[in-house]
Design an enzyme around this catalytic site. Structure first.
Site, PDB file in Angstrom:
ATOM      1  N   TYR A  33       6.346   2.197   3.811  1.00 56.51           N
ATOM      2  CA  TYR A  33       6.685   1.421   2.620  1.00 56.51           C
ATOM      3  C   TYR A  33       5.441   1.160   1.803  1.00 56.51           C
ATOM      4  O   TYR A  33       4.323   1.342   2.280  1.00 56.51           O
ATOM      5  CB  TYR A  33       7.382   0.111   2.999  1.00 56.51           C
ATOM      6  CG  TYR A  33       6.475  -0.981   3.539  1.00 56.51           C
ATOM      7  CD1 TYR A  33       5.920  -0.900   4.808  1.00 56.51           C
ATOM      8  CD2 TYR A  33       6.181  -2.103   2.762  1.00 56.51           C
ATOM      9  CE1 TYR A  33       5.099  -1.906   5.295  1.00 56.51           C
ATOM     10  CE2 TYR A  33       5.370  -3.111   3.256  1.00 56.51           C
ATOM     11  CZ  TYR A  33       4.824  -3.013   4.527  1.00 56.51           C
ATOM     12  OH  TYR A  33       4.013  -4.004   4.999  1.00 56.51           O
ATOM     13  N   LYS A 149       0.925   2.465   6.775  1.00 56.00           N
ATOM     14  CA  LYS A 149       1.776   1.382   6.243  1.00 56.00           C
ATOM     15  C   LYS A 149       3.221   1.610   6.672  1.00 56.00           C
ATOM     16  O   LYS A 149       4.103   1.891   5.860  1.00 56.00           O
ATOM     17  CB  LYS A 149       1.630   1.279   4.720  1.00 56.00           C
ATOM     18  CG  LYS A 149       2.071  -0.087   4.216  1.00 56.00           C
ATOM     19  CD  LYS A 149       1.504  -0.376   2.866  1.00 56.00           C
ATOM     20  CE  LYS A 149       2.124  -1.603   2.230  1.00 56.00           C
ATOM     21  NZ  LYS A 149       1.899  -2.831   2.964  1.00 56.00           N
ATOM     22  N   GLU A 182      -6.429  -9.198  10.754  1.00 60.92           N
ATOM     23  CA  GLU A 182      -5.913  -9.440   9.397  1.00 60.92           C
ATOM     24  C   GLU A 182      -4.761 -10.434   9.477  1.00 60.92           C
ATOM     25  O   GLU A 182      -4.404 -10.888  10.566  1.00 60.92           O
ATOM     26  CB  GLU A 182      -5.464  -8.122   8.749  1.00 60.92           C
ATOM     27  CG  GLU A 182      -4.411  -7.369   9.534  1.00 60.92           C
ATOM     28  CD  GLU A 182      -4.043  -6.011   8.928  1.00 60.92           C
ATOM     29  OE1 GLU A 182      -4.183  -5.822   7.717  1.00 60.92           O
ATOM     30  OE2 GLU A 182      -3.578  -5.149   9.697  1.00 60.92           O
ATOM     31  N   LEU A 207      -4.694  -2.611   8.151  1.00 63.75           N
ATOM     32  CA  LEU A 207      -4.229  -1.842   7.003  1.00 63.75           C
ATOM     33  C   LEU A 207      -5.354  -1.800   5.964  1.00 63.75           C
ATOM     34  O   LEU A 207      -6.005  -2.818   5.713  1.00 63.75           O
ATOM     35  CB  LEU A 207      -2.987  -2.494   6.393  1.00 63.75           C
ATOM     36  CG  LEU A 207      -2.359  -1.631   5.302  1.00 63.75           C
ATOM     37  CD1 LEU A 207      -1.605  -0.461   5.913  1.00 63.75           C
ATOM     38  CD2 LEU A 207      -1.417  -2.447   4.454  1.00 63.75           C
TER      39      LEU A 207
END
Ligand code: PDD
Length: 287
Positions: A33, A149, A182, A207
């Site tokens: 996505y 992702k 993250e 990411l």
């Protein structure tokens, strides 16, 4: 609210939009996505998000469903049909629909493509950023390829919900070494005790945020001290400031972690300045 959705070649009412029950995204999270911020009807950081999408598709050997130009047209058209001025556009591409089998289906199965768009109240968002958010830390139980992702977001969802139940807005994930990787849907940053802006390097298990890359460029242009080096929860507690970056929050201050105030417990000047500069730049660079 998104009222029109694009599903496999058709624009229709979002309420009726559906993919097949044997879509591999639904059954296996076999999908990728992207999320673009929308500013003044235009796609923010277009190139970075598009390039990452292509990288994610290639990494999973999912065929590109259409040309870049055609996909960009679909993204823009979905934004237009939903009358989004400021907001977000969401794209999901799965390996397509096939009888359930872990092995990839034959190459002639087309990928499924879904696009939605929604408006965001920019004034409300700015008011939220002016207050900042609090986070809690949680173990990073995600898989080893967080640079792709993919929609395999179950660990992220569990950590986010846990954070909300703990009275925070998000969780910052901590790896086996005790270092923050993250946020559940964002990259994590601090301005450390020495005034150095720090975020984890991208060789690590995170990411590669498109907003992160833009903020690094902006901070370098401003001559600010920068280091791509991870940090522990204790370092966040001792930091002058903290913030997160992503397509939906730009740069947003984080004012507490694990119930401990960061700096003076208020949004810091560096984060606020980077947010302003990012938004200014986005207005110029969006397509
Ligand atoms: N998430 N890390 C994770 C795990 C993310 O899911 C995201 C973005 C980021 C920041 O990437 P970018 O700056 O390219 O948005 C980092 C999107 C916004 C989402 O899931 O809605």
């Amino acid at each position: 609210m998104s009222r029109v959705a694009y599903v496999n070649g058709r624009y229709g009412p979002k309420a009726d939009a559906a993919v097949h029950i044997e879509d591999r995204g639904y059954q296996f999270a076999d999908a990728v996505y992207e999320v673009w911020g929308v500013s003044d009807g235009r796609l923010m950081d277009y190139e970075g998000h598009m390039a990452r999408l292509e990288r994610s598709l290639d990494a999973l050997h999912i065929t590109r469903p259409m040309s870049r130009a055609a996909l960009t047209h679909v993204l823009r058209e979905t934004v237009r049909r939903n009358r989004v001025r400021d907001g977000l556009v969401y794209l999901q591409i799965s390996r397509g629909t096939a009888a359930r089998d872990h092995a990839f289906p034959s190459a002639d199965v087309p990928p499924s493509v879904v696009v939605t768009a929604k408006s965001v109240d920019r004034a409300k968002q700015e008011a939220g950023a002016a207050r900042g958010i609090s986070v809690v830390t949680r173990p990073d139980i995600r898989w080893g390829r967080c640079d792709i992702k993919t929609v395999g977001l179950l660990p992220n969802i569990l950590a986010k919900q846990d954070a909300i139940e703990a009275g925070a807005a998000d969780a910052w994930l901590v790896d086996d070494m005790g270092t923050i990787t993250e946020g559940t849907a964002s990259n994590a940053w601090i301005v450390d005790q020495d005034g150095v802006i720090r975020t984890r390097d991208t060789q690590a298990n995170i990411l590669h945020g498109i907003t992160r890359a833009a903020i690094l460029t902006i901070a370098a242009e401003q001559g600010l001290k920068l280091e791509e080096r991870g940090f522990t929860p204790d370092e966040v507690k001792r930091a002058r400031e903290a913030f997160y970056t992503n397509a939906s929050g730009f740069a947003t201050p984080v004012v507490a972690i694990d119930r401990v105030a960061i700096g003076n417990g208020k949004p810091g000047p560096v984060a606020q300045r980077l947010r302003e500069l990012y938004l200014q730049r986005a207005e110029q660079a969006a397509i």
